[in-house]
Motif scaffolding. Sequence first.
Motif, PDB file in Angstrom:
ATOM      1  N   ARG A  42     -13.511  -0.219   1.676  1.00  0.00           N
ATOM      2  CA  ARG A  42     -13.369  -1.657   1.407  1.00  0.00           C
ATOM      3  C   ARG A  42     -13.062  -1.937  -0.053  1.00  0.00           C
ATOM      4  NH1 ARG A  42     -18.466  -4.141   4.923  1.00  0.00           N
ATOM      5  NH2 ARG A  42     -17.829  -3.295   6.957  1.00  0.00           N
ATOM      6  N   ALA A  43     -12.118  -1.185  -0.576  1.00  0.00           N
ATOM      7  CA  ALA A  43     -11.722  -1.368  -1.975  1.00  0.00           C
ATOM      8  C   ALA A  43     -10.983  -2.683  -2.128  1.00  0.00           C
ATOM      9  CB  ALA A  43     -10.841  -0.203  -2.424  1.00  0.00           C
ATOM     10  N   GLY A  44     -11.076  -3.268  -3.325  1.00  0.00           N
ATOM     11  CA  GLY A  44     -10.366  -4.497  -3.608  1.00  0.00           C
ATOM     12  C   GLY A  44      -8.863  -4.272  -3.620  1.00  0.00           C
ATOM     13  N   GLU A  45      -8.109  -5.370  -3.583  1.00  0.00           N
ATOM     14  CA  GLU A  45      -6.654  -5.279  -3.518  1.00  0.00           C
ATOM     15  C   GLU A  45      -5.984  -5.469  -4.869  1.00  0.00           C
ATOM     16  OE1 GLU A  45      -4.768  -7.486  -0.498  1.00  0.00           O
ATOM     17  OE2 GLU A  45      -5.917  -6.574   1.128  1.00  0.00           O
ATOM     18  N   ASP A  46      -6.743  -5.351  -5.945  1.00  0.00           N
ATOM     19  CA  ASP A  46      -6.149  -5.520  -7.272  1.00  0.00           C
ATOM     20  C   ASP A  46      -5.378  -4.293  -7.728  1.00  0.00           C
ATOM     21  OD1 ASP A  46      -7.134  -8.080  -7.534  1.00  0.00           O
ATOM     22  OD2 ASP A  46      -9.000  -7.434  -8.491  1.00  0.00           O
ATOM     23  N   ASP A  47      -5.498  -3.187  -7.021  1.00  0.00           N
ATOM     24  CA  ASP A  47      -4.807  -1.963  -7.403  1.00  0.00           C
ATOM     25  C   ASP A  47      -4.235  -1.298  -6.155  1.00  0.00           C
ATOM     26  OD1 ASP A  47      -3.807   0.080  -8.909  1.00  0.00           O
ATOM     27  OD2 ASP A  47      -5.745   0.929  -9.501  1.00  0.00           O
ATOM     28  N   ASP A  48      -3.225  -0.449  -6.369  1.00  0.00           N
ATOM     29  CA  ASP A  48      -2.692   0.340  -5.259  1.00  0.00           C
ATOM     30  C   ASP A  48      -3.746   1.353  -4.821  1.00  0.00           C
ATOM     31  OD1 ASP A  48      -0.240  -0.968  -5.639  1.00  0.00           O
ATOM     32  OD2 ASP A  48       0.390   0.510  -7.125  1.00  0.00           O
ATOM     33  N   ARG A  49      -3.711   1.697  -3.518  1.00  0.00           N
ATOM     34  CA  ARG A  49      -4.693   2.637  -2.971  1.00  0.00           C
ATOM     35  C   ARG A  49      -3.991   3.618  -2.042  1.00  0.00           C
ATOM     36  NH1 ARG A  49      -6.264  -2.186  -0.285  1.00  0.00           N
ATOM     37  NH2 ARG A  49      -4.380  -2.760  -1.407  1.00  0.00           N
ATOM     38  N   ALA A  50      -4.417   4.865  -2.079  1.00  0.00           N
ATOM     39  CA  ALA A  50      -3.828   5.874  -1.195  1.00  0.00           C
ATOM     40  C   ALA A  50      -4.868   6.943  -0.871  1.00  0.00           C
ATOM     41  CB  ALA A  50      -2.605   6.509  -1.839  1.00  0.00           C
ATOM     42  N   VAL A  51      -4.784   7.472   0.345  1.00  0.00           N
ATOM     43  CA  VAL A  51      -5.698   8.519   0.816  1.00  0.00           C
ATOM     44  C   VAL A  51      -4.890   9.547   1.604  1.00  0.00           C
ATOM     45  CG1 VAL A  51      -7.777   9.058   2.155  1.00  0.00           C
ATOM     46  CG2 VAL A  51      -7.550   6.815   1.059  1.00  0.00           C
ATOM     47  N   VAL A  52      -5.224  10.823   1.402  1.00  0.00           N
ATOM     48  CA  VAL A  52      -4.685  11.908   2.213  1.00  0.00           C
ATOM     49  C   VAL A  52      -5.870  12.682   2.798  1.00  0.00           C
ATOM     50  CG1 VAL A  52      -3.321  14.027   2.253  1.00  0.00           C
ATOM     51  CG2 VAL A  52      -2.612  12.125   0.800  1.00  0.00           C
TER      52      VAL A  52
END
Length: 356
Positions: free
Chosen positions: A341-351
């Motif tokens: 549930r990270a905020g949307e102020d930054d790009d996020r990516a997961v592998v």
Amino acid sequence: MTTSPRAAPSGWVWRLLAGWAAGPQPVVGAALCLAAALYTAAALWRAQWFAPSGLVLLLLVGAFVLRWRALLVLVALVVLLTAGLATDPAVDPGQIAVLVLACGAVVTFGVERERLGLQGAPGALMLVDLRDRLAVGGRLPELPARWRADSVVRSAHGAAFSGDFVVAYRSGDAYEVVLVDVSGKGQAAGVRALQLQGALGGLLGALPVDRFLPAANDYLLSQGWDEGFATAAHLAVDLPTGRYRVATAGHPPPAVLHAGSGRIEVLDARGGVALGVVEDMHPGVAVGVLEPGDVIVLYTDGLVEAPGRDVDQGIDRLLGVVEAVVAAQPGSAREVLAGVRAGEDDDRAVVVLRRL
């Protein structure tokens, strides 16, 4: 499976506008000017039926299909027509104000597109293609039956472009995947990400794994970008044995879930300055073996950084999500991202890479 950044406005809209813009600009511009004149005459004839603010629609179409000079001609004509409408007592002054503001906004929009060299609908279509290429370049190759990998990328505030991206490569028993976080966000970061993604895609598999990040660093330094740095995590796995090597450059530490003990390990790959900062860059390296059931998770700092929260706290929260989500199959990258549930102020990516 790879999930790309959230979609921008549908590509077919831009392609339709590009089709109109593909015609001779004098013809397209003349058609819009004629339409503006006819609409103004209709507004003077029956203002209650043809609202003068309807000229805003023609201005918007012109902003997307006309190049700079033709756009200026259309705006100048609309300004003259607006002055004529202002003399009609039946026309609401509020609508005149809307038209004036719309002309100013369209000129500002046109100046910015001229500065970027993105003229008319073809320029917008190019941005759509850039976004699509980022998504295609991030697709993960097929793995053997006993392995599963997937990734997800989310851009800040649902923008069309993300500075986070994934590149993967497989040749026989060798599998490599790179997760990169380019400095900045939005359109500028997305364009740099596309360029860097293409370069890293060419390097991946063409160099020994210990030379990959130094070569990427050399490439980034050669570009001379104002915001020229990026963080990266490079994972190389021997599929038959599960032996892996993770190299990081200024990137958050990957996490490994050991199925046998249920323990979560944060890979302590010390060192590793971000790419594009110093010439003699030495990545931090960690090695190990993924046993059946083990999972390794790569992620960008958008998942663990937040205003007013320590990064270590963010990592601890992520590890809790990994333990709860990934321990149970399928434990996808999308589920990890949703759980944090990270905020949307930054790009996020997961592998997420799992050995079954």
